[in-house]
Design a protein around this motif. Structure first.
Motif, mmCIF file in Angstrom:
data_model
loop_
_atom_site.group_PDB
_atom_site.id
_atom_site.type_symbol
_atom_site.label_atom_id
_atom_site.label_comp_id
_atom_site.label_asym_id
_atom_site.label_seq_id
_atom_site.Cartn_x
_atom_site.Cartn_y
_atom_site.Cartn_z
ATOM 1 N N ARG A 56 0.839 -1.203 0.000
ATOM 2 C CA ARG A 56 0.000 0.000 0.000
ATOM 3 C C ARG A 56 0.869 1.247 0.000
ATOM 4 O O ARG A 56 1.845 1.349 0.744
ATOM 5 C CB ARG A 56 -0.885 0.007 1.243
ATOM 6 N N LYS A 57 0.494 2.192 -0.836
ATOM 7 C CA LYS A 57 1.208 3.462 -0.889
ATOM 8 C C LYS A 57 0.920 4.276 0.369
ATOM 9 O O LYS A 57 -0.211 4.322 0.846
ATOM 10 C CB LYS A 57 0.773 4.246 -2.124
ATOM 11 N N GLY A 67 2.204 9.985 -2.925
ATOM 12 C CA GLY A 67 2.884 8.867 -2.283
ATOM 13 C C GLY A 67 4.319 9.182 -1.910
ATOM 14 O O GLY A 67 5.100 9.651 -2.741
ATOM 15 N N ALA A 70 5.768 3.170 0.801
ATOM 16 C CA ALA A 70 4.817 2.060 0.705
ATOM 17 C C ALA A 70 5.155 1.032 1.773
ATOM 18 O O ALA A 70 6.280 0.979 2.281
ATOM 19 C CB ALA A 70 4.859 1.422 -0.680
ATOM 20 N N CYS A 98 1.541 5.238 7.950
ATOM 21 C CA CYS A 98 2.084 3.902 7.701
ATOM 22 C C CYS A 98 1.237 2.838 8.388
ATOM 23 O O CYS A 98 0.913 1.806 7.789
ATOM 24 C CB CYS A 98 3.532 3.838 8.187
ATOM 25 N N GLU A 101 -2.010 2.215 6.478
ATOM 26 C CA GLU A 101 -1.839 1.462 5.233
ATOM 27 C C GLU A 101 -1.423 0.019 5.499
ATOM 28 O O GLU A 101 -1.802 -0.891 4.766
ATOM 29 C CB GLU A 101 -0.825 2.161 4.327
ATOM 30 N N THR A 138 5.721 0.918 -4.516
ATOM 31 C CA THR A 138 4.990 -0.232 -3.978
ATOM 32 C C THR A 138 5.703 -1.537 -4.324
ATOM 33 O O THR A 138 5.757 -2.461 -3.507
ATOM 34 C CB THR A 138 3.542 -0.273 -4.501
#
Length: 209
Positions: A56-57, A67, A70, A98, A101, A138
């Motif tokens: 996930r970005k 972004g 990732a 972070c 995500e 990513t």
């Protein structure tokens, strides 16, 4: 320069290139969503196990579409140091984003696996597949996460890649097209419709048929 009709067409072309190599107990992992139908064609040609690796970005504060790094469900985050410097940010300031995500990567991994166990990575040749390589952040997070699991080797394979992004990878990337005027991944496909989770699951369900 050649364009691909759709992701499956790109996958077949990529599979033909990869089939020229020797692979040890190959595992093909698609980066959802767009990388999965490409990966399915590669797995079919290589007679390999198919699964996913979700990265996930991580978006910048107040600008989530921008972004800066990732993260995967179980790996350390990867950040673009130059972008962080440009925005005046530190990795410490990205902790909350972070964590969000990482949680989403965990949720999506569970969704796509549908209670199946994670595939064995140790000692195998792992091919990570996406529908294209733009910034590469990513993909780098996915590769970094997998390298901690002691594979025999990890290879990133894409139908098309931005030339400037290839330099950020320590290992060679298999890319069919590396155009000078990259623009965007979608530019190199006639049909580049966004995929739903249901469509990804349908592709993954066919791996056992």
């Amino acid at each position: 320069m050649k364009r691909f009709a759709n992701r499956r067409d790109a996958g077949r072309a990529l599979a033909a290139r990869l089939a020229k190599r020797a692979w040890h107990d190959p595992l093909v992992l698609g980066l959802p969503r767009g990388g999965v139908p490409v990966a399915a064609e590669v797995a079919r040609t290589l007679n390999a196990e198919l699964d996913v690796v979700v990265a996930r970005k991580i978006g910048a504060p107040n600008h989530p579409e921008y972004g800066v790094g990732a993260v995967t469900a179980d790996g350390e985050p990867i950040y673009d140091a130059a972008v962080l410097r440009t925005l005046g940010l530190t990795e410490g300031q990205m902790t909350d984003a972070c964590d969000r995500e990482r949680a989403e990567a965990t949720r999506r991994t569970a969704l796509y696996r549908q209670h199946r166990p994670a595939p064995r990575v140790e000692g195998r040749d792992v091919v990570v597949v996406d529908d294209g390589l733009a910034t590469g952040v990513t993909a780098r997070a996915a590769l970094h996460s997998l390298e901690q699991l002691r594979p025999h080797r990890v290879v990133l394979a894409v139908p098309v890649a931005a030339r400037e992004s290839l330099a950020s990878f320590g290992e060679p990337v298999v890319a069919l097209l590396v155009p000078r005027g990259f623009g965007a991944v979608s530019r190199w496909y006639d049909n580049f419709e966004q995929l739903s989770d249901a469509e990804v699951l349908e592709v993954l369900d066919h791996r056992e048929r």
